[in-house]
Motif scaffolding. Sequence first.
Motif, PDB file in Angstrom:
ATOM      1  N   ARG A 591       0.862  -1.185   0.000  1.00  0.00           N
ATOM      2  CA  ARG A 591       0.000   0.000   0.000  1.00  0.00           C
ATOM      3  C   ARG A 591       0.901   1.238   0.000  1.00  0.00           C
ATOM      4  O   ARG A 591       1.986   1.228   0.588  1.00  0.00           O
ATOM      5  CB  ARG A 591      -0.972  -0.011   1.181  1.00  0.00           C
ATOM      6  N   PRO A 592       0.458   2.289  -0.662  1.00  0.00           N
ATOM      7  CA  PRO A 592       1.310   3.479  -0.780  1.00  0.00           C
ATOM      8  C   PRO A 592       1.368   4.260   0.522  1.00  0.00           C
ATOM      9  O   PRO A 592       0.586   3.985   1.442  1.00  0.00           O
ATOM     10  CB  PRO A 592       0.623   4.293  -1.880  1.00  0.00           C
ATOM     11  N   PRO A 593       2.255   5.265   0.623  1.00  0.00           N
ATOM     12  CA  PRO A 593       2.287   6.108   1.823  1.00  0.00           C
ATOM     13  C   PRO A 593       0.935   6.783   2.043  1.00  0.00           C
ATOM     14  O   PRO A 593       0.132   6.902   1.112  1.00  0.00           O
ATOM     15  CB  PRO A 593       3.352   7.153   1.495  1.00  0.00           C
ATOM     16  N   ALA A 594       0.690   7.226   3.280  1.00  0.00           N
ATOM     17  CA  ALA A 594      -0.608   7.824   3.618  1.00  0.00           C
ATOM     18  C   ALA A 594      -0.901   9.053   2.769  1.00  0.00           C
ATOM     19  O   ALA A 594      -2.052   9.348   2.484  1.00  0.00           O
ATOM     20  CB  ALA A 594      -0.627   8.196   5.098  1.00  0.00           C
ATOM     21  N   GLU A 595       0.149   9.769   2.404  1.00  0.00           N
ATOM     22  CA  GLU A 595      -0.064  10.982   1.622  1.00  0.00           C
ATOM     23  C   GLU A 595       0.861  10.940   0.406  1.00  0.00           C
ATOM     24  O   GLU A 595       2.085  10.881   0.554  1.00  0.00           O
ATOM     25  CB  GLU A 595       0.258  12.210   2.489  1.00  0.00           C
ATOM     26  N   GLU A 596       0.266  10.958  -0.772  1.00  0.00           N
ATOM     27  CA  GLU A 596       1.051  10.895  -2.012  1.00  0.00           C
ATOM     28  C   GLU A 596       1.150  12.297  -2.613  1.00  0.00           C
ATOM     29  O   GLU A 596       0.232  13.110  -2.436  1.00  0.00           O
ATOM     30  CB  GLU A 596       0.337   9.970  -3.008  1.00  0.00           C
ATOM     31  N   PRO A 597       2.222  12.577  -3.345  1.00  0.00           N
ATOM     32  CA  PRO A 597       2.333  13.882  -3.992  1.00  0.00           C
ATOM     33  C   PRO A 597       1.163  14.148  -4.939  1.00  0.00           C
ATOM     34  O   PRO A 597       0.601  13.214  -5.518  1.00  0.00           O
ATOM     35  CB  PRO A 597       3.639  13.780  -4.778  1.00  0.00           C
ATOM     36  N   ASP A 598       0.765  15.404  -5.066  1.00  0.00           N
ATOM     37  CA  ASP A 598      -0.276  15.791  -6.015  1.00  0.00           C
ATOM     38  C   ASP A 598       0.136  17.123  -6.646  1.00  0.00           C
ATOM     39  O   ASP A 598       1.260  17.584  -6.466  1.00  0.00           O
ATOM     40  CB  ASP A 598      -1.636  15.882  -5.315  1.00  0.00           C
ATOM     41  N   GLN A 599      -0.801  17.764  -7.305  1.00  0.00           N
ATOM     42  CA  GLN A 599      -0.442  18.993  -8.001  1.00  0.00           C
ATOM     43  C   GLN A 599      -0.004  20.102  -7.043  1.00  0.00           C
ATOM     44  O   GLN A 599       0.944  20.833  -7.291  1.00  0.00           O
ATOM     45  CB  GLN A 599      -1.651  19.465  -8.801  1.00  0.00           C
ATOM     46  N   GLN A 600      -0.732  20.186  -5.926  1.00  0.00           N
ATOM     47  CA  GLN A 600      -0.427  21.254  -4.973  1.00  0.00           C
ATOM     48  C   GLN A 600       0.851  20.971  -4.169  1.00  0.00           C
ATOM     49  O   GLN A 600       1.591  21.893  -3.823  1.00  0.00           O
ATOM     50  CB  GLN A 600      -1.618  21.407  -4.020  1.00  0.00           C
ATOM     51  N   TYR A 601       1.065  19.699  -3.878  1.00  0.00           N
ATOM     52  CA  TYR A 601       2.257  19.285  -3.109  1.00  0.00           C
ATOM     53  C   TYR A 601       3.007  18.226  -3.913  1.00  0.00           C
ATOM     54  O   TYR A 601       2.882  17.034  -3.639  1.00  0.00           O
ATOM     55  CB  TYR A 601       1.850  18.737  -1.741  1.00  0.00           C
ATOM     56  N   PRO A 602       3.773  18.626  -4.902  1.00  0.00           N
ATOM     57  CA  PRO A 602       4.316  17.653  -5.861  1.00  0.00           C
ATOM     58  C   PRO A 602       5.568  16.910  -5.384  1.00  0.00           C
ATOM     59  O   PRO A 602       5.988  15.958  -6.038  1.00  0.00           O
ATOM     60  CB  PRO A 602       4.652  18.521  -7.074  1.00  0.00           C
ATOM     61  N   LEU A 603       6.163  17.346  -4.289  1.00  0.00           N
ATOM     62  CA  LEU A 603       7.418  16.712  -3.845  1.00  0.00           C
ATOM     63  C   LEU A 603       7.160  15.749  -2.689  1.00  0.00           C
ATOM     64  O   LEU A 603       6.147  15.840  -2.010  1.00  0.00           O
ATOM     65  CB  LEU A 603       8.406  17.781  -3.390  1.00  0.00           C
ATOM     66  N   ARG A 604       8.127  14.845  -2.476  1.00  0.00           N
ATOM     67  CA  ARG A 604       8.058  13.986  -1.282  1.00  0.00           C
ATOM     68  C   ARG A 604       9.046  14.528  -0.262  1.00  0.00           C
ATOM     69  O   ARG A 604      10.196  14.792  -0.602  1.00  0.00           O
ATOM     70  CB  ARG A 604       8.428  12.554  -1.642  1.00  0.00           C
ATOM     71  N   LEU A 605       8.585  14.677   0.978  1.00  0.00           N
ATOM     72  CA  LEU A 605       9.480  15.119   2.048  1.00  0.00           C
ATOM     73  C   LEU A 605       9.887  13.904   2.876  1.00  0.00           C
ATOM     74  O   LEU A 605       9.042  13.105   3.282  1.00  0.00           O
ATOM     75  CB  LEU A 605       8.764  16.137   2.950  1.00  0.00           C
ATOM     76  N   THR A 606      11.184  13.776   3.117  1.00  0.00           N
ATOM     77  CA  THR A 606      11.647  12.730   4.029  1.00  0.00           C
ATOM     78  C   THR A 606      12.593  13.366   5.043  1.00  0.00           C
ATOM     79  O   THR A 606      13.180  14.418   4.781  1.00  0.00           O
ATOM     80  CB  THR A 606      12.293  11.561   3.250  1.00  0.00           C
ATOM     81  N   THR A 607      12.685  12.759   6.221  1.00  0.00           N
ATOM     82  CA  THR A 607      13.493  13.357   7.289  1.00  0.00           C
ATOM     83  C   THR A 607      14.493  12.344   7.834  1.00  0.00           C
ATOM     84  O   THR A 607      14.369  11.149   7.577  1.00  0.00           O
ATOM     85  CB  THR A 607      12.606  13.829   8.463  1.00  0.00           C
ATOM     86  N   GLY A 608      15.469  12.823   8.565  1.00  0.00           N
ATOM     87  CA  GLY A 608      16.465  11.907   9.127  1.00  0.00           C
ATOM     88  C   GLY A 608      17.480  12.653   9.968  1.00  0.00           C
ATOM     89  O   GLY A 608      17.206  13.749  10.441  1.00  0.00           O
ATOM     90  N   ARG A 609      18.645  12.021  10.113  1.00  0.00           N
ATOM     91  CA  ARG A 609      19.650  12.559  11.033  1.00  0.00           C
ATOM     92  C   ARG A 609      20.883  13.087  10.326  1.00  0.00           C
ATOM     93  O   ARG A 609      21.121  12.755   9.181  1.00  0.00           O
ATOM     94  CB  ARG A 609      20.137  11.442  11.961  1.00  0.00           C
TER      95      ARG A 609
END
Lengths: 718, 186
Positions: A591-609
């Motif tokens: 199953r895909p991530p809870a929130e997928e990129p769309d027109q308004q939010y086209p990028l994927r944000l990831t976080t880390g250390r």
Amino acid sequence: MQRDKFFKEIENVCHPNETLIKTHCSYCGMQCGMNLRVNTKTNKIIGVEPRYDWPVNVGKMCPKGVTAYQQTNHPDRILKPLIRDDASLKGTTSGFREAAWDEAYDLIAKKFKELQSHYGKDTLSVFSGVSMTNEKCYLTGKFARVALQTRYIDYNGRFCMSSAAGGFLRSFGVDRGSTLPWTDIHETDCLFIAGSNTAECHPTSMFRVWNVQERGGYLIVADPRETPIARRADIHLDLRPGTDLALANGILNLLIQKGYVDEAFVNNHTNGFEETKELVKEFTPEYTSQITGIAPEKIIRAAEIYGKAPNAIVMFARGIEQQTKGVDNVSGYTNMALVTGKIGRPKSGVATFTGQGNGQGGREHGQKSDLLPGYRKLTNPKHVEEVCKVWGITPDEMPQPGVSAYELFELMEQKTIRGLYLLCSNPAVSAPNQNFVRKALKSLDFMVCADFYLSESAEFADVVLPSVTWSEDEGTVTNLEGRIIKINQAQEPLGESKPDWQMQAELAERLGRGKYFSHLKTARDVADEFRLASKGGYADYYGATWDKIDKQDGVFWPCRDENDPGTPHMFLDKKFYHPDGKAKICALPYRPPAEEPDQQYPLRLTTGRVVFHYLSGNQTRRIQFLRDMCPEPYVEVHPETAAKYKIEHEENIRLYTRRGEAVYKVKITEAIRKDTVFVPYHFGHDQSINLLTIAALDPISRMPEFKACAAQIEKLRK
Amino acid sequence: MKKRLYLELENCIGCRSCLAACTQCGGHEQRNRNYVYDVNPLVNRQTMPLMCLHCVNPACARSCPAQAIQIHETGAVLSALVEKCIGCQNCTIACPYGIPKFDTEQNLMYKCDLCIDRTKDGIPPMCASVCPSNTLQWLTDEEIEAKQKQFHLKNGKWVTSMPYLEGETNVRVNLPGILQGVTKLY
């Protein structure tokens, strides 16, 4: 115990008028051995000297480890209890006055009792962490359930390790983060590392990782970013954030199709193979590539290398765990080891890199909302009875299971929870969806925070209790291997600070529950009770006495009695912990991530250390050397993406998601995917990336999806 | 047994432990005397440590008009002697690697002394002690020779110590690309 080729007999330097105290680092799950240099005249910690005789890191340390000693005598230490009389100043550093311990304790007891008499026992909550000793973790669980008598306790391991725990429990029936000791790693033939920026998060593993390649072995890394280990990997599987399960299924499919299945192992020691085989069929290299964005030939080659390896270890970390399918990801990658039979023997197995110092031990002894010491379950009447016997209460006095970490904040916001005892954690930086979490903290009627610095979370407290650093107390910690080790005291507590276990015992007294805690006068008293409370559980520490830990360079759990040396390698007898002794190969639909990129939010944000900071940065941001090396967060952007937005290196931009926004300096690098941006999470207030992250939770582990959400960049007008 | 600092450049992960550890050596006054550079900062994460190579005939010492830079019997090129250094900064200009730095407050040069209080007794310098990636190692000549045999580079050149650059050095540095010569296990 395990002394390998990296071990060299080297004498320690000890200067005149100094003594060396053998202990372990205060930070990540490696728990590297180190010596603290203590001035014998002032009895103060003044420096660090490598501890060459510790088998895991043989003297090696990362920059955090080298400077960790500077925490203890840091000018920011809180030396006396602080009380804030004006609640309108909550959420700021203002309004605190110093107070005596008696006044602070009296106030806490009065407020806690008032709240409970008005709103019931469960109106109080405890939020804790796992950077503290097993003894403290254990007592925190007991404190919540016996002294406060509330069901609402949970801990920051929900943001860190609970998906690994859930995955291992489902696959093996037991959760020990590594099935083998770290001294095996460099001897394997293939390392498959998924979602771990090992070089920055667990640097002292690196000499073993590099050695695999130096010997001609293979390194496969699955990561959206070209981290230092991905840069040198034989295969870098540069997947889109949040698509790990598709990759795991795709590789499993190839392992099965290309004949790498260990049929005898699968038939005799596992369940679920046929079902899984059927499910992963659709994950052809092409289909997997469509979802993950990885070239099909790289997936095929990775499966071939892992499949052919005489010995291989699958390792992973928060990259795959901090997702809404974190538990499935863990089981998905674990499937690789089970199908090929590369587990239950030296040099082969599965391991997770633990983020927090005691991420392993801290999750085993009753800080989780549904667990009791020794990995016992609150829903199992037999387990409850066993623990009640040690605690001296009756089963009907034992509170019911509560809710997970993030859900505690939801209950605070709804006013179901009105009081909080916070220790060893900084959720005002580390929890997702910060705008909501901070509002929840502010809405509390009364909040106590125990910390040795005034953290961003302490700013919301009514009372701050000064606790000690790791070097001012003693106790045991369980590192990422499952090795129980001993932390030794190097200095007396600074000012009027006290260890958490002592505060809890003293507060219990004020709350009228002293008879359950008054026998705990020293850390060793707590250790003795805690070993007894874990006896007979899956995570059985009963035989891990402090003496044995010293003698054996640590003890691997389970260690059931005096004569048991412990268990460095799990499942050598091919017996897993499910009732039929078999491991479970899990069929896991993607199953895909809870929130997928769309027109308004086209990028994927990831976080880390980053390598210079630990967790919320409450400790490391105060250390000069580490602050100089990484003073502020930044957003990594690919050069092509930057060109599209017409943004330049080191320019400030606004990054936003559906939950919030923040301004970050741009770091242009080809080490990130074009469709993804990355921000480190160690910073507070307006710079916290968790203002933007999503609080979508894994259904089993209740771990938030820190690793993937939809985002957009906006160029700031000059 | 004589040991040397040996650098396996390709291992560097950019963690700066060597810098942090340098600040912990006795007499270094919390100031690091070694450096780590990002090789292509906008492209990838490749970093490399820059350490004093402890030249056999060091330009810093040759250029010092006050003979303030002494060479220890172990080969370590020491920091300028406080009582002799005149603060002319010739050494910082002369060194092709940019190692000696100048402390304007004290009017004094400072540089890596290979943790002489440790290395004179065979104890590894702090940087090599802690280096978690084995980029910096403290090895005997035999161990370095064994490494040379292990890697089969076509041009036969794998250690940049002599007679290239400044000249012969006591520190050995291997060339990037070392793993190209490794035979795979399977």
